[in-house]
Write an enzyme that holds these catalytic residues in place. Sequence first.
Site, short mmCIF file in Angstrom:
data_model
loop_
_atom_site.label_atom_id
_atom_site.label_comp_id
_atom_site.label_asym_id
_atom_site.label_seq_id
_atom_site.Cartn_x
_atom_site.Cartn_y
_atom_site.Cartn_z
N CYS A 47 35.46 48.64 33.09
CA CYS A 47 34.37 48.79 32.11
C CYS A 47 34.86 48.43 30.70
O CYS A 47 34.10 47.88 29.90
CB CYS A 47 33.84 50.22 32.11
SG CYS A 47 33.08 50.75 33.66
N CYS B 291 36.85 54.30 33.34
CA CYS B 291 36.75 53.05 34.11
C CYS B 291 37.44 51.91 33.37
O CYS B 291 36.93 51.43 32.34
CB CYS B 291 35.28 52.73 34.37
SG CYS B 291 34.98 51.12 35.10
#
Length: 323
Positions: A82, A79
């Site tokens: 993230c 991700c």
Amino acid sequence: MQPRNMSMSGVVDLAAVKAAGEAKVKAEQARAESARTGGGGAVAPSSLVIDVDEAGFERDVLQRSAEVPVVIDFWAEWCEPCKQLSPLLERLTQEYNGRFLLAKIDVDANQMLMQQFGIQGIPAVFAVVAGQALPLFQGAAPEAQIRQTLDQLVQVAEERFGLTGIAVDAAAEGEETAPAPVPAGPYDALLEAAVQALDAGDFGGAVQAYKNVLSDDPGNTEAKLGLAQAELLGRVQDMDPQKVRQEAAEKPADVNAQIAAADLDLVGGHVEDAFGRLVEAVRRTTAEDRDAARLRLLELFEVVGPDDPRVTAARSALARVLF
């Protein structure tokens, strides 16, 4: 005028609240025992950020949330957002210096937790306070917005749950610390007196009885919820329902009119209407008015109880309009 013998039947389950309070006391006693054997006291800064999996979730998140808010960062290695958000959350965790903990959960390795929280996209950030889950935001939000959210979380945790965080000491590891105090109590007589006052319509007496418990035990779950209930009934007892509802209908932008109508909705058992009214008030207002509507909504959440599905749905709706 509101009927004299008002009731919260169908709105709040005091038995469930008492059970939750007893569970919290047991958790506090366990922490006190851990402190006596060397497991309590100030923590090192490195302990503020922890990796959590399904096996340790109850211990590391649910139990810890009885003493300090726990912010959960749902992330994954693949991700990209993230990778922007997680370092920022870690830095802010150190900056807030024990006002909350950060629990990092890898969704790839913990699919069950992802499903339990209803995560549909990451990064996703939740908080758990006194065992209650609260969605905060999703995606890599701006730092200013994250700070505002964390400030609100810390404020609510302190004002509504008596959680002021944990002590942090850079040299704490390996040092002996003073034992944590054993929770005060029991308060069965005072709590029973408060319930009897509620049943008799003596809301002022019930408020004082609950405050007497909370003055000695600020974290008492049953007393906090009972106080919220007594204060609500006290607010509506002299209202003219027809006038309040007419003003709310004629003045949709008047936050005080909407708050008063929401109180009446809840006492009348119209829980979803009360929550929906205040969520809409939060959506359409700003600054102090928005904060007033949000705080009253959080108070009404406590009256109904954290495990009620109507509260869960309204928390999600609140998170959507806030973020």
